[in-house]
Design a protein around this motif. Sequence first.
Motif, PDB file in Angstrom:
ATOM      1  N   ILE A  66       0.847  -1.197   0.000  1.00 22.92           N
ATOM      2  CA  ILE A  66       0.000   0.000   0.000  1.00 22.92           C
ATOM      3  C   ILE A  66       0.880   1.243   0.000  1.00 22.92           C
ATOM      4  N   ASP A  69       2.651   1.742  -3.319  1.00 26.68           N
ATOM      5  CA  ASP A  69       1.737   2.307  -4.324  1.00 26.68           C
ATOM      6  C   ASP A  69       1.511   3.801  -4.101  1.00 26.68           C
ATOM      7  N   MET A  70       1.717   4.256  -2.862  1.00 25.59           N
ATOM      8  CA  MET A  70       1.602   5.679  -2.541  1.00 25.59           C
ATOM      9  C   MET A  70       2.921   6.413  -2.798  1.00 25.59           C
ATOM     10  N   GLN A 101      -5.401   8.008   3.325  1.00 24.27           N
ATOM     11  CA  GLN A 101      -5.283   7.167   2.131  1.00 24.27           C
ATOM     12  C   GLN A 101      -4.830   5.753   2.516  1.00 24.27           C
ATOM     13  N   PHE A 102      -3.831   5.653   3.384  1.00 24.70           N
ATOM     14  CA  PHE A 102      -3.354   4.347   3.829  1.00 24.70           C
ATOM     15  C   PHE A 102      -4.474   3.575   4.517  1.00 24.70           C
ATOM     16  N   THR A 104      -7.734   3.935   4.226  1.00 24.25           N
ATOM     17  CA  THR A 104      -8.759   3.550   3.246  1.00 24.25           C
ATOM     18  C   THR A 104      -8.344   2.277   2.513  1.00 24.25           C
ATOM     19  N   GLU A 105      -7.100   2.228   2.068  1.00 21.09           N
ATOM     20  CA  GLU A 105      -6.604   1.043   1.363  1.00 21.09           C
ATOM     21  C   GLU A 105      -6.500  -0.160   2.317  1.00 21.09           C
ATOM     22  N   LYS A 108      -9.776  -1.801   2.790  1.00 19.97           N
ATOM     23  CA  LYS A 108     -10.159  -2.570   1.601  1.00 19.97           C
ATOM     24  C   LYS A 108      -9.536  -3.973   1.625  1.00 19.97           C
ATOM     25  N   HIS A 109      -8.335  -4.074   2.170  1.00 22.83           N
ATOM     26  CA  HIS A 109      -7.615  -5.351   2.208  1.00 22.83           C
ATOM     27  C   HIS A 109      -7.963  -6.182   3.436  1.00 22.83           C
TER      28      HIS A 109
END
Length: 110
Positions: A66, A69-70, A101-102, A104-105, A108-109
């Motif tokens: 994650i 990707d950021m 952002q972290f 939120t991701e 999701k995982h």
Amino acid sequence: MATAFARHSEQFGESVVQIIPRSALEGIETMPGVIRAEAEVAVQLPASEIAGKATIQLPSSVAHGILKDMGIDVPRINSYGGISDALEWDIPKLSPEQVRQFLTEAYKHG
């Protein structure tokens, strides 16, 4: 910061990043941690009890992915002392927006 500690722990076996919301710590004694620049908080609970308050538990590889990707690379850290060096020199402090952002991701995982 948690991902740096988890990356260090990879050398000993499976490692995870646990996300614990502030609301889960209401009524629990806390104090400033050692690495204040990273908003670290010491919690007066045994590790097994604090782990039970986590709403998400991610393998360190997922947390690392994650962040990567950021645009943030968290290197594998071989020594415990290397964590402080990495946090000071290699890993940028996340902005509030990057933390959101972290999270939120991560959710999701998780």
